[in-house]
Design an enzyme around this catalytic site. Structure first.
Site, PDB file in Angstrom:
ATOM      1  N   ILE A 323      14.945  26.418 -35.059  1.00 55.41           N
ATOM      2  CA  ILE A 323      13.768  25.553 -35.124  1.00 55.41           C
ATOM      3  C   ILE A 323      12.518  26.397 -34.899  1.00 55.41           C
ATOM      4  O   ILE A 323      12.568  27.461 -34.284  1.00 55.41           O
ATOM      5  CB  ILE A 323      13.821  24.394 -34.111  1.00 55.41           C
ATOM      6  N   SER A 324      11.407  25.920 -35.419  1.00 56.85           N
ATOM      7  CA  SER A 324      10.112  26.564 -35.245  1.00 56.85           C
ATOM      8  C   SER A 324      10.173  27.981 -35.822  1.00 56.85           C
ATOM      9  O   SER A 324      10.566  28.165 -36.972  1.00 56.85           O
ATOM     10  CB  SER A 324       9.716  26.535 -33.768  1.00 56.85           C
TER      11      SER A 324
END
Length: 659
Positions: A323-324
Site C-alpha cells: 500500500i502507498s
C-alpha cells in the site's frame, strides 16, 4: 550467529574513508561505478563461515558475481535474475509467546497506547527492538480501535509461530543496501508453496508492511518476504558516529554490518537517514527491491526446508502486495520481465506514469504545501483534528503571503481562500481529497515529504540538501541538539523513515515570521517549476521513477480510496490503470468511496466516524486474486459505496464488499 562477507582490501581507518570504500565496492560488484576509471576493478569476496550456516553461505556464494561474469542470467522458469550478494544474514526463532505476526502482543498489546518497554532504555535487546517495531508498524498502518473491527470483522492477529531470515541486498549501481526479511510460519503449506512479497509503506522500516502482507499471508501458511526498498529507520547519528546493525541495535559507524553509514563532511552534525541521504534515489529502484526480496525468499526457503528444495519461481506461487509507497513498489515490480511474479495487489499506490491526468508526487505535494493551508479556510466541516481554530492564524498568514507574491487575488482572507481552493480543484484535486488532506496540512506532513524527496531525487548527501533543510534532534525550543543515547536506541523500532518523529525534527534554516515556512516551501516548489541546475537535478530524479505497464498476462488489482488526500486517485491509480489498459493489459480497479489514505488515523474519533479503512479491500482483493490463480475469474472493476459507521461500531454492511 551467521556468516558475514569481508572484502580483501580493507577500507581504511577513518569512518569517512571506510564509507567511501564500501560505496565503491558495492558499485564494482557488477562492474558499475560512478568513477569510469574504476570500472575494470573487481573485488574478490572472502567469506567467513560460522556453523551451522554453511547452506546459506553456499546459496549466497552461488549468487556472487565472479570476475568477468555478467550481472544477470535467464533461468528455466523464464525469469531474468540479477546476481545478488546477500550480506550479513541472520535467522531467529519466534515461538512460545513471541510469534511472527505480533511478537506475542496480540490485539490487546497492539492496542496499548504506550509502546512495549525496554529493560535498559539505552541498550535494548534485539527481541525488545523487534517487538516494539511490530507494535509501532501495526499502529501506524491499521485501525486497531475496538469499534473498527480489526481482528474480528476483517484481518488477523493470530499467533503464528515460525522463523525469520534477514539480510542486506544491493541493487546493481546502488551505493547502499536495502533490508530483506522472510517470515516463515511453522505451518508453511509445503503442498501449496506460496510466498507473499511486499514493500514497506511510506519510508518505514523492514516491518512496515506487517499489517498488509503479514496479516494476510502468514495465517494462510504462506511465507512473507519484505523489503524496506532502500529507505527505512536505519538512521545515522552524525554527532556520535552511530548507526544500526543487522539486529536493529545501535553500533559504531565503522562497525561491520552497519545498515547505513553516509558519506559526510568532517564535523557534520544532526541525523542522516537512508531515504534522504543515500544518494541512491531509491524510488527509481523500487521494483528491483521487491524482486530481490522475492529472490531472497526462495533462497531462505532452500536453507530452511532443504528436504523440499529447490524453491523456484516456477514451483512457488509469488503474489506481490503493498500500500502507498509499497503499492507503487509492487506496480514497479509488475513491469519487470520474466514470469517470476504470479499476481499483484496494489493499494493506494504512489505511482507516476507519463499519461493524461498523472502528476508526480513531488509536484502535487509542493503545490499542496503552499496552497492547501489557505484553501482549507474556504471549506466547512473539516475532520478534526487538527483543530481549525488553532491553525487558522497560520493559514490566514499563508493567504496573505501568497497575495503579497501575486499568487492569489482578493482583498481579504476569505476571498483569497476561495481562490486557493479553486486553484487546487482546477489542478485536479477533488473536494473529498482536499477535505481529507486537512490532516496532512495540519500536521505539516507536506513539508516533511517535500524536503525528504527533494534530497532523494537530487541524490544529495549530508549537508548538500536544497533549500536549507536538515534533520536533527530538537529541544523544546525547536533548535537542533545532540540526541541522547535513549532516543537514538529507539529510532530503529519507532521511526517512520521520514522525520519529524521519534525525537528527530526537520530543521528549516529559512524560518521567518509571519509565515514561518513560506521561504523553504517556495524553494522546494521551485525545484519542480523553476529553472537551474538544482531543479534539473530533481526533475531528472523524478523522471527516473516513471512506471511502465505491467507484464502482459500478469493479473493486477488496484484498490484506492476516492477520498485519498495524500495520494489522490486522480493523479496516481486512475492514470496508471488507463496507461496499462492502453497498452493492452487487463488490470482491475476498485475505487472505494469514503476511504482516505491513513487507516491508522481512524482511531481519531472524527476520522473513524467519517471514513472506512482500506485494508479490508486489500485483503479481499488478495482473496480474489489468489482464487483466480486457482481458476476463478478475476474480480470486475467496481466503484464501492462504503458507508461511514458514524459513532457505531463497524459491521459488514458498512464495508459493502463487491460480489
Amino acid at each position: 550467529m551467521g556468516w558475514k562477507a569481508t572484502v580483501a582490501n580493507p577500507c581504511g581507518a577513518s569512518l569517512r574513508t571506510k564509507v567511501r570504500c564500501r560505496r565503491r565496492t558495492r558499485l564494482l560488484r557488477c562492474g558499475r561505478s560512478r568513477h569510469p576509471e574504476e570500472a575494470h576493478v573487481r573485488h574478490r569476496q572472502h567469506h567467513r563461515l560460522t556453523a551451522p550456516r554453511a547452506r546459506f553461505l553456499a546459496v549466497a556464494a552461488a549468487l556472487a558475481i565472479a570476475a568477468g561474469a555478467g550481472c544477470a542470467s535467464t533461468t528455466a522458469d523464464g525469469a531474468t535474475r540479477e546476481a545478488i550478494v546477500f550480506e550479513h544474514p541472520r535467522s531467529t526463532i519466534h515461538r512460545d509467546g513471541d510469534d511472527l505476526l505480533t511478537a506475542g502482543l496480540g490485539i490487546d498489546g497492539l492496542r496499548r497506547m504506550a509502546p512495549p518497554d525496554f529493560a535498559d532504555a539505552e541498550a535494548p535487546t534485539p527481541a525488545e527492538l523487534r517487538r516494539r517495531a511490530l507494535w509501532s508498524n501495526w499502529r501506524g498502518i491499521a485501525d486497531l480501535g475496538p469499534a473498527g473491527g480489526y481482528g474480528a470483522l476483517y484481518g488477523s492477529v493470530a499467533d503464528v509461530p515460525g522463523r525469520e531470515f534477514s539480510a542486506y541486498a544491493t541493487v546493481p549501481g546502488a551505493i547502499h543496501p536495502h533490508r530483506v526479511l522472510l517470515q516463515l510460519p511453522d505451518a508453511f503449506d509445503a503442498a501449496r508453496r506460496c510466498v507473499v512479497v511486499t514493500a514497506s509503506s511510506g519510508s518505514r522500516g523492514i516491518y512496515g508492511a506487517i499489517a498488509v502482507a503479514g496479516a494476510w499471508g502468514l495465517p494462510r501458511g504462506c511465507a512473507v518476504a519484505y523489503t524496506d526498498k532502500g529507505a527505512g529507520s536505519d538512521y545515522f547519528d552524525l554527532d556520535a558516529g552511530i548507526g544500526f546493525g543487522p539486529d536493529g541495535r545501535a553500533v559504531a559507524g565503522d562497525a561491520a554490518g552497519i545498515a547505513f553509514a553516509p558519506e559526510a563532511p568532517e564535523g557534520a552534525g544532526g541525523v542522516a537517514f537512508k531515504h534522504a541521504h543515500s544518494k541512491d534515489n531509491p524510488e527509481a529502484d523500487w521494483g528491483r527491491h521487491v524482486k530481490q526480496a522475492a529472490e531472497f525468499a526462495l533462497h531462505a526457503l532452500d536453507e530452511a526446508l532443504p528436504a523440499q528444495a529447490p524453491f523456484t519461481f516456477d514451483n512457488t506461487r509469488v503474489i506481490a502486495v503493498g500500500i502507498s509507497n509499497g503499492g507503487g513498489a509492487v506496480l514497479r515490480a509488475a513491469e519487470l520481465e520474466g514470469d517470476w511474479l504470479d499476481a499483484v495487489v496494489a493499494g493506494e499506490p504512489n505511482v507516476h506514469v507519463d499519461a493524461p491526468g498523472a502528476r508526480a508526487l513531488y509536484d502535487y505535494t509542493t503545490e499542496a504545501a503552499l496552497l492547501m493551508p489557505c484553501a482549507l479556510l474556504a471549506m466547512d466541516g473539516l475532520p478534526q483534528p487538527p483543530l481549525l481554530d488553532q491553525v487558522r492564524p497560520l493559514y490566514a498568514a499563508r493567504c496573505d503571503s501568497l497575495a503579497a507574491d501575486g499568487v492569489l487575488p482578493g482583498a481579504d482572507t476569505a476571498t483569497r481562500a476561495v481562490r486557493a481552493r479553486d486553484m487546487l480543484l482546477a489542478a485536479g484535486w477533488t473536494e473529498g481529497a482536499l477535505r481529507a488532506g486537512a490532516l496532512s496540512a495540519g500536521f505539516d506532513l507536506w513539508r516533511s515529504v517535500a524536503a525528504t524527496y527533494a534530497n532523494a531525487y537530487g541524490r544529495h548527501g549530508v549537508g548538500e540538501g536544497p533549500c536549507g533543510f536538515s534533520f536533527a534532534a530538537q529541544g523544546t525550543d525547536f533548535l537542533p541538539r545532540r540526541a541522547t543515547a535513549a532516543e537514538r536506541a529507539a529510532w530503529w523500532s519507532d521511526a517512520s523513515g521520514i522525520p519529524p518523529g521519534s525525537g528527530v525534527g526537520l530543521i528549516d534554516a529559512g524560518l521567518a515570521p509571519p509565515d514561518l515556512a513560506l521561504k523553504g516551501l517556495q524553494c522546494l516548489r521551485g525545484l519542480w517549476t523553476g529553472e537551474g541546475a538544482g531543479a534539473d537535478r530533481v526533475r531528472a530524479g523524478i523522471a527516473a521513477t516513471r512506471a511502465a505497464p505491467p507484464r502482459a498476462g500478469l493479473p493486477v488489482v488496484v484498490v484506492h480510496g476516492l477520498d485519498d488526500g495524500l495520494i489522490p486517485v486522480a493523479f496516481s491509480s486512475a492514470p496508471w490503470v488507463a496507461h496499462a489498459r492502453a497498452a493492452g493489459r487487463d488490470v482491475r480497479f476498485w475505487q472505494v468511496r469514503n476511504v482516505q489514505h491513513f487507516d491508522g488515523f481512524l482511531a481519531l474519533p472524527d476520522y473513524g466516524a467519517r471514513y472506512l479503512p482500506l485494508l479490508p479491500y486489500v485483503y479481499e482483493a488478495l482473496d480474489r486474486i489468489d482464487a483466480h490463480l486457482d481458476g476463478a475469474p478475476l474480480p470486475a472493476d467496481a466503484v464501492i459505496d462504503a458507508t461511514p459507521r458514524g459513532a457505531a461500531a463497524m459491521d459488514a454492511s458498512h464495508l459493502a464488499m463487491p460480489r
